[in-house]
Motif scaffolding. Structure first.
Motif, short mmCIF file in Angstrom:
data_model
loop_
_atom_site.label_atom_id
_atom_site.label_comp_id
_atom_site.label_asym_id
_atom_site.label_seq_id
_atom_site.Cartn_x
_atom_site.Cartn_y
_atom_site.Cartn_z
N LEU A 83 12.65 22.25 16.86
CA LEU A 83 13.29 21.47 15.93
C LEU A 83 12.81 21.30 14.80
O LEU A 83 11.59 21.27 14.49
CB LEU A 83 13.56 19.79 16.47
N THR A 84 13.57 21.09 13.62
CA THR A 84 13.06 21.35 12.37
C THR A 84 13.56 20.01 11.69
O THR A 84 14.43 19.42 11.78
CB THR A 84 13.78 22.28 11.25
N PHE A 85 12.68 19.18 11.12
CA PHE A 85 12.64 17.61 10.53
C PHE A 85 12.73 17.79 8.98
O PHE A 85 11.98 18.25 8.47
CB PHE A 85 11.52 16.79 11.09
N THR A 86 13.82 16.80 8.48
CA THR A 86 13.81 16.82 7.20
C THR A 86 13.82 15.11 6.69
O THR A 86 14.80 14.33 7.23
CB THR A 86 15.27 17.29 6.64
N ALA A 87 12.79 14.85 5.69
CA ALA A 87 12.73 13.52 5.50
C ALA A 87 13.56 13.50 4.21
O ALA A 87 13.76 14.13 3.34
CB ALA A 87 11.18 13.15 5.08
N SER A 88 14.26 12.15 4.14
CA SER A 88 14.92 11.82 2.96
C SER A 88 14.51 10.22 2.51
O SER A 88 14.03 9.42 3.35
CB SER A 88 16.60 11.83 3.15
N SER A 89 14.62 9.92 1.10
CA SER A 89 14.29 8.72 0.58
C SER A 89 15.15 8.50 -0.78
O SER A 89 15.57 9.55 -1.44
CB SER A 89 13.04 8.29 0.44
N ASN A 90 15.62 7.11 -1.13
CA ASN A 90 16.05 7.02 -2.60
C ASN A 90 14.98 7.20 -3.69
O ASN A 90 15.32 6.93 -4.85
CB ASN A 90 16.76 5.73 -2.43
N GLN A 91 13.75 7.69 -3.27
CA GLN A 91 12.81 7.81 -4.34
C GLN A 91 12.31 8.80 -4.02
O GLN A 91 12.16 9.84 -3.00
CB GLN A 91 11.89 6.57 -4.33
N THR A 92 11.49 9.59 -4.86
CA THR A 92 10.59 10.90 -4.65
C THR A 92 9.44 10.61 -3.72
O THR A 92 8.77 10.00 -3.87
CB THR A 92 10.03 11.31 -6.12
N ILE A 93 9.43 11.52 -2.64
CA ILE A 93 8.36 11.37 -1.57
C ILE A 93 7.20 12.16 -2.18
O ILE A 93 7.47 13.23 -2.39
CB ILE A 93 8.90 11.82 -0.32
N ILE A 94 6.07 11.55 -2.18
CA ILE A 94 4.81 12.43 -2.58
C ILE A 94 3.89 12.69 -1.22
O ILE A 94 3.03 13.51 -1.17
CB ILE A 94 4.06 11.55 -3.38
N SER A 95 4.09 11.89 -0.11
CA SER A 95 3.51 12.30 0.97
C SER A 95 4.36 12.06 2.14
O SER A 95 5.03 10.72 2.30
CB SER A 95 2.11 11.57 1.09
N THR A 138 5.14 7.82 1.72
CA THR A 138 4.86 7.34 0.51
C THR A 138 5.51 7.84 -0.63
O THR A 138 5.62 9.06 -0.85
CB THR A 138 3.29 7.20 0.21
N THR A 139 6.19 6.98 -1.56
CA THR A 139 6.76 7.36 -2.81
C THR A 139 6.06 7.35 -4.03
O THR A 139 4.90 6.89 -4.19
CB THR A 139 8.23 6.75 -2.94
N ASN A 140 6.70 7.94 -5.26
CA ASN A 140 5.93 7.82 -6.55
C ASN A 140 5.80 6.65 -6.88
O ASN A 140 4.93 6.47 -7.92
CB ASN A 140 6.82 8.78 -7.41
N THR A 141 6.43 5.49 -6.42
CA THR A 141 6.21 4.12 -7.09
C THR A 141 5.29 3.38 -6.18
O THR A 141 4.94 2.49 -6.55
CB THR A 141 7.57 3.48 -6.97
N GLY A 142 4.42 4.01 -5.01
CA GLY A 142 3.52 3.32 -4.22
C GLY A 142 4.38 2.58 -3.26
O GLY A 142 3.53 2.07 -2.15
N CYS A 143 5.61 2.72 -2.82
CA CYS A 143 6.34 2.41 -2.02
C CYS A 143 6.13 3.08 -0.46
O CYS A 143 6.07 4.33 -0.56
CB CYS A 143 7.67 2.14 -2.06
N THR A 144 5.77 2.33 0.26
CA THR A 144 5.58 2.95 1.86
C THR A 144 6.54 2.33 2.86
O THR A 144 7.03 1.36 2.76
CB THR A 144 4.25 2.62 2.36
N ARG A 145 7.10 3.44 3.69
CA ARG A 145 8.20 3.09 4.57
C ARG A 145 8.04 4.00 6.01
O ARG A 145 7.33 4.79 5.75
CB ARG A 145 9.57 3.44 4.09
#
Length: 380
Positions: free
Chosen positions: A224-236, A275-282
């Motif tokens: 399987l190949t996994f693809t992450a998505s977010s409403n902000q830029t993912i940095i890690s 972790t996104t470019n705003t420091g948000c974690t989910r």
């Protein structure tokens, strides 16, 4: 003891010689007892019609002490405590204190208190609430009017309060809050209250989302190949894959859009932490099932009824007697129920109680005779 004449008796009993004797003596107690009821009535600095009453009564003579306080307001009892608070309505009131001492002394005192219309103010309370440009959850409060004779009581609507003139308060979470301000003019005996609904916005670090999708290799169904998505830029991004059954292996992946080859059939939990470019974690998790590895298929048994509310049943056909093990897992991979029973040759009906489970999806592992089957059901 109060002054007076008393007869004191002293009796002695000898239980060995079976005799007893007694003597009587008259004693006169004569001392001067005195007491004086007194109290203070102090107006509250923030609420002018609330008074703090405190007994300052005294007693003397022997070991005399005050054991009884009775407060009345306009002839009606209101308290037995030495000190208390009371909100007086508008008008003229007579408050009295009666005391009694252990030496038998009693005393009373009354005061008259006049309450005028405390709600008539030459001004109306109001305030402004301004969010910080760098932190929208940090709000500065400014009251109107704001005079040196005034006292302020703030309630920010989230369980916190302040008596500062110009408080700065930081809300822990975005949302809608009802902020309240009470202003009391201690000179004019005037009080006013105002309430304002505040919409507290969050910073970008409060508002990111996380989810992921996966695709199956058409030529290798366990890859399987996994693809992450977010409403902000993912940095890690960090991926964790947990096998829900023995050997309960865990794998960590840190690559973007990773591809992973599963080595066994069964149920797995895949979790993505970003972790996104705003420091948000989910965190986002999904349960997946691998059915085929190198031509090996994971056998399934239907469960019924499905969805279920009280009991889930399985029907298992055995060629010979053997021990059957049943384990139920939730979507987090935690075992929530387990049992074993002796299976008989032929059809075996297995009932699993589920009324104690939270609503959601569950997986069942069935072990018998060196074989392993699986089932899935929905709890209503």
């Amino acid at each position: 003891m109060i002054p007076g004449t008393y007869v004191i008796t002293h009796r002695v009993i000898d239980s060995v010689n079976n005799c007893d004797d007694s003597v009587h003596q008259t004693v006169t107690v004569n001392f001067q007892v005195s007491c004086a009821a007194a109290f203070t009535a102090t107006r509250d600095s923030l609420q002018p019609n609330r008074y703090h009453f405190n007994s300052t009564s005294v007693a003397s003579g022997g070991a005399s002490s005050i054991f009884y306080h009775n407060w009345t307001l306009n002839g009606s009892h209101i308290s037995f405590n030495p000190s208390f608070e009371y909100v007086l309505p508008i008008g003229q009131h007579t408050i009295c204190l009666d005391i009694s001492t252990t030496a038998g002394c009693t005393s009373s005192i009354c005061q008259t208190i006049n309450i005028t219309d405390i709600n008539t103010c030459a001004w109306s309370a109001s305030f402004t609430a301004t969010a910080s440009p760098s932190n929208p959850k940090q709000v500065s409060f400014v009251p109107t009017p704001s005079l040196s004779s005034m006292k302020f009581q703030w309630n920010f609507g989230d369980g916190y309060s302040s008596s500062q003139n110009n408080p700065v308060h930081t809300y822990s979470q975005p949302g809608t809050y009802n902020a309240k301000l009470v202003i009391a003019d201690t000179v004019n005996g005037c009080i006013d209250t105002v309430m304002q609904q505040l919409l507290i916005n969050g910073s970008p670090a409060d508002s990111c989302t996380a989810s992921f999708t996966y695709t199956v290799n058409p030529s290798q169904s366990n890859q399987l190949t996994f693809t992450a998505s977010s409403n902000q830029t993912i940095i890690s991004q960090t991926w964790r894959i947990d096998q829900w059954t023995n050997p309960y292996d865990s794998v960590f992946l840190t690559a973007a859009t990773p591809t992973y080859t599963f080595t066994d059939t069964g149920y797995y939990q895949v979790c993505l932490y970003i972790t996104t470019n705003t420091g948000c974690t989910r965190l986002s998790c999904q349960g997946i099932r691998i059915n085929n590895v190198d031509g090996r298929f994971a056998g399934t048994i239907p469960s019924y009824p499905n969805p279920a509310s009280h009991t889930v049943s399985l029907r298992l056909n055995l060629m010979q007697e053997t021990r059957i093990g049943i384990t139920v897992y939730n979507l987090s991979g935690h075992a929530v129920y387990g049992t074993q029973k002796q299976g008989a040759a032929g059809t075996n009906n297995i009932n699993i109680p589920v009324q104690q489970l939270e609503p959601g999806q569950y997986f069942i592992d069935i072990y018998y005779g060196g074989k392993r089957k699986r089932s899935i059901f929905q709890k209503m």
